[in-house]
Motif scaffolding. Structure first.
Motif, short mmCIF file in Angstrom:
data_model
loop_
_atom_site.label_atom_id
_atom_site.label_comp_id
_atom_site.label_asym_id
_atom_site.label_seq_id
_atom_site.Cartn_x
_atom_site.Cartn_y
_atom_site.Cartn_z
N ASN A 1 0.84 -1.21 -0.01
CA ASN A 1 -0.03 0.00 -0.04
C ASN A 1 0.85 1.11 0.05
OD1 ASN A 1 -1.88 2.04 0.52
ND2 ASN A 1 -2.94 0.94 2.17
N ALA A 2 0.71 2.01 -1.09
CA ALA A 2 1.62 3.24 -1.03
C ALA A 2 1.10 4.54 -0.31
CB ALA A 2 1.66 3.68 -2.52
N GLN A 3 -0.14 4.30 0.45
CA GLN A 3 -0.45 5.25 1.31
C GLN A 3 -0.51 4.69 2.58
OE1 GLN A 3 -4.23 5.61 -1.04
NE2 GLN A 3 -4.00 7.81 -0.77
N ALA A 4 0.39 5.16 3.51
CA ALA A 4 0.72 4.62 4.87
C ALA A 4 -0.20 5.19 5.68
CB ALA A 4 2.02 5.06 5.12
N TYR A 5 -1.36 4.36 6.05
CA TYR A 5 -2.15 4.87 7.28
C TYR A 5 -2.63 3.47 7.79
CZ TYR A 5 -5.95 2.26 4.28
OH TYR A 5 -6.59 1.60 3.64
N GLN A 6 -2.56 3.42 9.31
CA GLN A 6 -2.95 2.45 9.95
C GLN A 6 -4.42 2.30 10.34
OE1 GLN A 6 -0.07 2.65 13.18
NE2 GLN A 6 1.84 2.08 12.10
N CYS A 7 -4.96 1.23 10.01
CA CYS A 7 -6.18 0.89 10.46
C CYS A 7 -6.51 0.07 11.35
CB CYS A 7 -7.02 0.32 9.17
SG CYS A 7 -8.80 0.05 9.18
N ARG A 8 -7.34 0.32 12.36
CA ARG A 8 -7.67 -0.53 13.65
C ARG A 8 -9.25 -0.76 13.47
NH1 ARG A 8 -4.54 3.16 15.09
NH2 ARG A 8 -6.02 4.70 15.74
N ALA A 9 -9.69 -1.86 12.79
CA ALA A 9 -10.93 -2.14 12.63
C ALA A 9 -11.87 -2.13 13.84
CB ALA A 9 -11.32 -3.48 11.90
N PRO A 10 -13.04 -1.58 14.39
CA PRO A 10 -13.68 -1.75 15.34
C PRO A 10 -14.46 -2.83 15.51
CG PRO A 10 -15.03 -0.23 13.73
CD PRO A 10 -13.51 -0.79 13.17
N GLN A 11 -15.02 -3.29 16.76
CA GLN A 11 -15.99 -4.47 16.69
C GLN A 11 -17.18 -4.13 16.13
OE1 GLN A 11 -15.18 -7.33 18.16
NE2 GLN A 11 -13.08 -6.57 18.63
N VAL A 12 -17.80 -5.20 15.73
CA VAL A 12 -19.13 -5.08 14.96
C VAL A 12 -20.31 -6.07 15.61
CG1 VAL A 12 -20.25 -5.40 12.84
CG2 VAL A 12 -17.95 -4.41 12.80
N ALA A 13 -21.07 -5.66 16.29
CA ALA A 13 -21.93 -6.55 16.89
C ALA A 13 -22.92 -7.07 16.09
CB ALA A 13 -22.47 -5.50 17.92
N ARG A 14 -23.47 -6.32 15.15
CA ARG A 14 -24.59 -6.61 14.17
C ARG A 14 -24.24 -6.18 12.62
NH1 ARG A 14 -28.33 -3.00 13.30
NH2 ARG A 14 -28.18 -1.02 14.47
N VAL A 15 -24.83 -6.67 11.72
CA VAL A 15 -24.82 -6.30 10.35
C VAL A 15 -26.07 -5.33 10.19
CG1 VAL A 15 -24.93 -6.99 7.92
CG2 VAL A 15 -23.88 -8.62 9.45
N PRO A 16 -25.77 -4.23 9.93
CA PRO A 16 -26.55 -3.13 9.53
C PRO A 16 -27.97 -3.81 8.72
CG PRO A 16 -24.62 -2.14 9.55
CD PRO A 16 -24.38 -3.57 9.47
N ALA A 17 -28.96 -3.41 9.11
CA ALA A 17 -30.07 -3.73 7.80
C ALA A 17 -30.16 -2.69 6.65
CB ALA A 17 -31.46 -3.77 8.70
N ILE A 18 -30.26 -3.24 5.66
CA ILE A 18 -30.23 -2.44 4.29
C ILE A 18 -31.55 -2.49 3.61
CG2 ILE A 18 -29.21 -1.98 1.98
CD1 ILE A 18 -27.31 -1.60 4.56
N THR A 19 -32.16 -1.51 3.20
CA THR A 19 -33.53 -1.54 2.28
C THR A 19 -32.95 -1.19 0.93
OG1 THR A 19 -34.35 -0.47 4.40
CG2 THR A 19 -35.47 -0.35 1.97
#
Length: 236
Positions: free
Chosen positions: A22-40
């Motif tokens: 990855n040429a763009q140096a960012y550090q990502c820390r994925a958060p916890q996900v309790a549920r999948v959002p409902a999509i309409t």
């Protein structure tokens, strides 16, 4: 009939595409996900033959310009989970002048799958939406869709658009040329550039054939002409 992408295709993609840092140096820390959002769904179901694909990469500083304090976009724009440059908006199947969408999904997306994708697509709602609207028309399982996105993204080198943004006379053609120069095998005709109404960079759209080789963009995916002036927001 929608294309059903098998594990053998995923394996072929992994072999065909080069690994890239990855040429763009960012550090990502994925958060916890309790549920999948409902999509309409926001439109009709369209089951059509797949003739190609678009991988849309959103320029996050522009997206976050007015959303830094919005709780709905805290992961991408709040700063606590990293500082993003180009992020995946989605992988979209194409079908000639139209596109398949909102196909029947027989396998549900899980919270773990959402979280595992959020350093590429830094929004749980967007991950869920992209699977429901687009991925369901490509493959049988969300894990396959997300894996294909990871393979495609992993085979790309991202130019330093932060540095390029400081150039005088920046144009959409320069955006395309920088991407093609960084990625052997890509031609500028396969790289779409989407600007907002003020001429700021919003998105780069990479056009693929059904075989996942780069292909000439259709006019709607091509976006701005090469001569169009471009400004890139750096998030300052």
């Amino acid at each position: 009939m929608a294309l059903r992408c098998s594990n053998s295709l995923i394996a072929a993609l992994a072999l065909a595409l080069p690994a890239a840092a990855n040429a763009q140096a960012y550090q990502c820390r994925a958060p916890q996900v309790a549920r999948v959002p409902a999509i309409t769904p926001d439109g009709p179901r369209r089951v059509l033959p797949v003739t190609g694909y678009t991988l849309a990469l959103s320029w996050s500083p522009e997206f976050c310009k007015t959303r830094a304090a919005d709780p709905a976009h805290a992961v991408q724009c709040g700063g606590a989970n990293g500082s993003f440059g180009l992020v995946v908006h989605g992988l979209w199947p194409e079908s000639g002048a139209s596109w398949p969408q909102w196909c029947e999904a027989k396998t549900a997306l899980t919270p773990a799958q959402v979280r595992g994708s959020m350093c590429l697509i830094p929004s749980a709602r967007l991950v869920a939406r992209q699977w429901a609207k687009h991925g369901s028309c490509m493959v049988r399982r969300p894990s396959q869709y997300l894996k294909v996105i990871g393979i495609l993204r992993g085979g790309l080198r991202l130019p330093d658009y932060d540095r390029i943004s400081r150039e005088d006379g920046l144009t959409a053609g320069r955006i395309r040329a920088a991407f093609a120069d960084a990625n052997p095998g890509w031609r500028e005709e396969a790289i779409g550039v989407k600007l907002n109404e003020r001429g700021w960079l919003e998105e780069i759209r990479l056009c693929y054939a059904k075989t996942f080789h780069p292909a000439r963009c259709t006019p709607s995916r091509w976006g701005a002409k090469d001569s169009a002036p471009v400004t890139i927001w750096r998030g300052l």
